[in-house]
Design an enzyme around this catalytic site. Sequence first.
Site, mmCIF file in Angstrom:
data_model
loop_
_atom_site.group_PDB
_atom_site.id
_atom_site.type_symbol
_atom_site.label_atom_id
_atom_site.label_comp_id
_atom_site.label_asym_id
_atom_site.label_seq_id
_atom_site.Cartn_x
_atom_site.Cartn_y
_atom_site.Cartn_z
ATOM 1 N N ASP A 169 45.105 40.466 35.900
ATOM 2 C CA ASP A 169 44.540 39.477 36.831
ATOM 3 C C ASP A 169 43.290 38.845 36.225
ATOM 4 O O ASP A 169 42.278 38.708 36.883
ATOM 5 C CB ASP A 169 44.218 40.154 38.175
ATOM 6 C CG ASP A 169 44.005 39.121 39.279
ATOM 7 O OD1 ASP A 169 44.419 37.964 39.100
ATOM 8 O OD2 ASP A 169 43.430 39.491 40.318
ATOM 9 N N LYS A 172 44.691 33.859 32.346
ATOM 10 C CA LYS A 172 46.168 33.884 32.222
ATOM 11 C C LYS A 172 46.627 33.718 30.776
ATOM 12 O O LYS A 172 47.722 34.138 30.416
ATOM 13 C CB LYS A 172 46.810 32.806 33.109
ATOM 14 C CG LYS A 172 46.257 32.742 34.533
ATOM 15 C CD LYS A 172 46.212 34.078 35.258
ATOM 16 C CE LYS A 172 45.213 34.073 36.384
ATOM 17 N NZ LYS A 172 44.819 35.378 36.905
ATOM 18 N N ASP A 197 49.472 38.866 38.441
ATOM 19 C CA ASP A 197 49.141 37.969 39.567
ATOM 20 C C ASP A 197 49.103 36.513 39.090
ATOM 21 O O ASP A 197 49.011 36.230 37.901
ATOM 22 C CB ASP A 197 47.774 38.385 40.149
ATOM 23 C CG ASP A 197 47.475 37.643 41.458
ATOM 24 O OD1 ASP A 197 48.423 37.128 42.100
ATOM 25 O OD2 ASP A 197 46.297 37.572 41.844
ATOM 26 N N ASN A 198 49.135 35.618 40.062
ATOM 27 C CA ASN A 198 48.959 34.167 39.825
ATOM 28 C C ASN A 198 49.980 33.607 38.841
ATOM 29 O O ASN A 198 49.640 32.814 37.961
ATOM 30 C CB ASN A 198 47.537 33.856 39.310
ATOM 31 C CG ASN A 198 46.460 34.237 40.293
ATOM 32 O OD1 ASN A 198 45.606 35.064 39.991
ATOM 33 N ND2 ASN A 198 46.503 33.671 41.483
ATOM 34 N N GLU A 229 45.978 33.077 47.266
ATOM 35 C CA GLU A 229 44.926 33.794 47.991
ATOM 36 C C GLU A 229 44.077 32.875 48.884
ATOM 37 O O GLU A 229 43.522 31.891 48.418
ATOM 38 C CB GLU A 229 44.010 34.574 47.031
ATOM 39 C CG GLU A 229 43.392 33.772 45.889
ATOM 40 C CD GLU A 229 44.143 33.975 44.568
ATOM 41 O OE1 GLU A 229 45.385 34.107 44.604
ATOM 42 O OE2 GLU A 229 43.481 33.988 43.524
HETATM 43 C C1 LIG Z 1 41.096 36.465 39.353
HETATM 44 S S1 LIG Z 1 39.607 37.308 39.024
HETATM 45 C C2 LIG Z 1 40.036 38.984 39.349
HETATM 46 C C3 LIG Z 1 40.241 39.287 40.806
HETATM 47 C C4 LIG Z 1 40.405 40.744 41.136
HETATM 48 N N1 LIG Z 1 41.426 41.375 40.320
HETATM 49 C C5 LIG Z 1 40.782 40.913 42.584
HETATM 50 O O1 LIG Z 1 41.950 40.674 42.925
HETATM 51 O O2 LIG Z 1 39.925 41.280 43.372
HETATM 52 C C6 LIG Z 1 39.513 37.229 37.284
HETATM 53 C C7 LIG Z 1 38.391 38.025 36.647
HETATM 54 O O3 LIG Z 1 38.751 38.266 35.287
HETATM 55 C C8 LIG Z 1 37.618 38.202 34.480
HETATM 56 N N2 LIG Z 1 38.117 37.917 33.128
HETATM 57 C C9 LIG Z 1 38.560 36.743 32.622
HETATM 58 N N3 LIG Z 1 39.020 36.910 31.377
HETATM 59 C C10 LIG Z 1 38.883 38.221 31.081
HETATM 60 C C11 LIG Z 1 39.217 39.027 29.957
HETATM 61 N N4 LIG Z 1 39.785 38.498 28.865
HETATM 62 N N5 LIG Z 1 38.962 40.351 30.022
HETATM 63 C C12 LIG Z 1 38.388 40.901 31.116
HETATM 64 N N6 LIG Z 1 38.050 40.193 32.217
HETATM 65 C C13 LIG Z 1 38.312 38.875 32.204
HETATM 66 C C14 LIG Z 1 36.769 37.111 35.090
HETATM 67 O O4 LIG Z 1 35.420 37.268 34.717
HETATM 68 C C15 LIG Z 1 37.034 37.332 36.584
HETATM 69 O O5 LIG Z 1 36.052 38.174 37.120
#
Ligand SMILES: C[S@@+](CC[C@H](N)C(=O)[O-])C[C@H]1O[C@@H](n2cnc3c(N)ncnc32)[C@H](O)[C@@H]1O
Length: 244
Positions: A169, A172, A197-198, A229
């Site tokens: 998540d 993508k 997800d997504n 969401e």
């Molecule tokens: C869609 S949100 C996650 C939502 C959470 N899983 C929930 O459902 O409550 C995406 C998160 O992924 C983090 N993120 C983006 N790319 C990432 C990566 N390569 N590795 C770790 N975290 C990452 C972002 O900082 C963000 O906080």
Amino acid sequence: MAPEVLTRTWTFLTAMASSTLRSQGQAGDGREKELLQHVLAVAEKNPQSVLKAIDQYAQRSWLMNIGEDKGLILDQTLSDRKPKSVLEIGAYVGYSAVRISSQLDQPGAKVISLEMSAENASITRQVVAHAGLSDKVDVVEGILKDKLEDVTRLLHELDCKTFDFVFLDHDKEFYLSDFLILKEHGLVGKGTVLFADNMKIPGSPIYREYVMKTHVDDFDTVEHKTRFEYLRWLPDSVVISTCK
Ligand SMILES: C[S@@+](CC[C@H](N)C(=O)[O-])C[C@H]1O[C@@H](n2cnc3c(N)ncnc32)[C@H](O)[C@@H]1O
């Protein structure tokens, strides 16, 4: 449209347009910090109350949590798989970490939650602590390729060789490459459930192609068509693949 729906839609659009969402994992207007204050102020110290407070906040200021509709599919998948070891990639404000960890009933089961943003990792730790789940969640700050050693050590501390459940998540564009890193290092194997997800908004075409076309025989995959969401008028989907 009711005023709350308009505000929610507007805050979704401003988040999407924000230059910080992809690079820093935050919407750029301080809503993540405000959410933390909201949780600390209104939620009782238990998972259900914390999740309710986050869902309530997201009704007026959109948050990129898995949310209520897709959350039910996540709950059912967890209940079917009963994982001991869970890797979550992308914690944001800790909603899914609370949701997943509150359902782990295997002795010693844990979520290892990887989050690239220091601010989000800190918020997640505080939200998880408020829910009383700190002993079930290890938040690791960083991205998979840099944190492999930590992730592997934490997995082995659970007496597991491979993850039972991986919740994808995050960005993508990294769903497939991160899965391939896990595979290359033997951290996923037969029976590992990958919950992505997504898969419609914004979607991950190369991950979809891999699990549903080019490597279709390596997985049992189902796609659940559902709602985005907090914006039920937008379609979304989750793709759940069990490694064979
Ligand atoms: C869609 S949100 C996650 C939502 C959470 N899983 C929930 O459902 O409550 C995406 C998160 O992924 C983090 N993120 C983006 N790319 C990432 C990566 N390569 N590795 C770790 N975290 C990452 C972002 O900082 C963000 O906080």
